[in-house]
Design an enzyme around this catalytic site. Sequence first.
Site: not given
Ligand code: GLA
Length: 343
Positions: A108-110, A155, A205
């Site tokens: 979750s760098s973003s 995230d 995704y």
């Molecule tokens: C990414 C997305 C999240 C979540 C995950 C999967 O990290 O940013 O919102 O959907 O994938 O759980």
Amino acid sequence: MRDHVTAFAPGRVNLIGEHTDYNDGLALPFAIDTGVTVEAWALPGDRIEALAADLDASDVFPASHPAPASGWRAFVRGAVGELARAGLPVAGARLKIDGTVPRGAGLSSSAALEVALCLALIELNELPAPDRRALARLCSRIENEWADANTGLLDQLASLCGKSGSALLIDFRSLDVRAVPLELRGFRLVTLDSGEQHANADSGYNQRRAECARACEMLHVDSLRDVTLAMARELPDPLARRATHVVSENDRVREAVAALERGDLPALGGLLDASHASLCDDYDVSTPAVEAAVSRLRDAGAVGARIMGGGFGGHVLGLLPPDAPVPEDAVEVRPGPGARVVS
Ligand code: GLA
């Protein structure tokens, strides 16, 4: 307007509950120690000057009219644009961005970038801070509308609500967040890089998210939270497998909380393995590099290991028993505090 502020937002590890957030489901993430720091200085006028220190790259744009851009610039312009849209317009500033969380690594760098930018800009401009849930929604709009990644709130909520020593049980239907103490009794959680970069905007995704929406349409429900395994199995392939993953993953989150509450770490490991199998076989978000990384953790003695985050690369997560040494290139992770204004 203040002269100078610094804000920090952490990345996150998701213990379990993957691809459930945009399905009104459950997840159990925690904020980690690494993240993104944004330093902000007031500038006269309307000019935003941003420097990504670790990339040695810069951007300049008017605070009142941020135009779309790509890469990290999309997040900076998006933060300014979405704050204005929420009635929180910002004035000229110089921004210096520095990150310790690896990019495109499933940590979750973003989200850390969005959250740190928003906190710094709100504080510098002395604007009324929205509550953490509203801020999480604002940050996710940056990702959805400026960076083309149709991600959920996992995230951002993990980064904003992090608590030392605890994982966060998030119910994405109510947006309720409950701290669940992460007592590992000598076991250790580690992440290992699969070596494959991922970007939610380019990977499958958005397609997975569309498949879940289609499954809901066919089942005449608002979200997969309202679906049972029997209902999921009536769908055509691949929707049946997608929905089966989401429904079973919500159950695994509940079971993981129960395992933690009774101190049963081997059971938690089993749930991580089951989550991985479901993400690999039913949700189809694994890759050969991810499988190799998961196998390496299992060979190192992990009692459970799984793909983490959106999938299609990034870091994997493993639970090592007390007697297993941490492999050289793996990193031990622990729950740390959430995003904050540092000064
Ligand atoms: C990414 C997305 C999240 C979540 C995950 C999967 O990290 O940013 O919102 O959907 O994938 O759980």
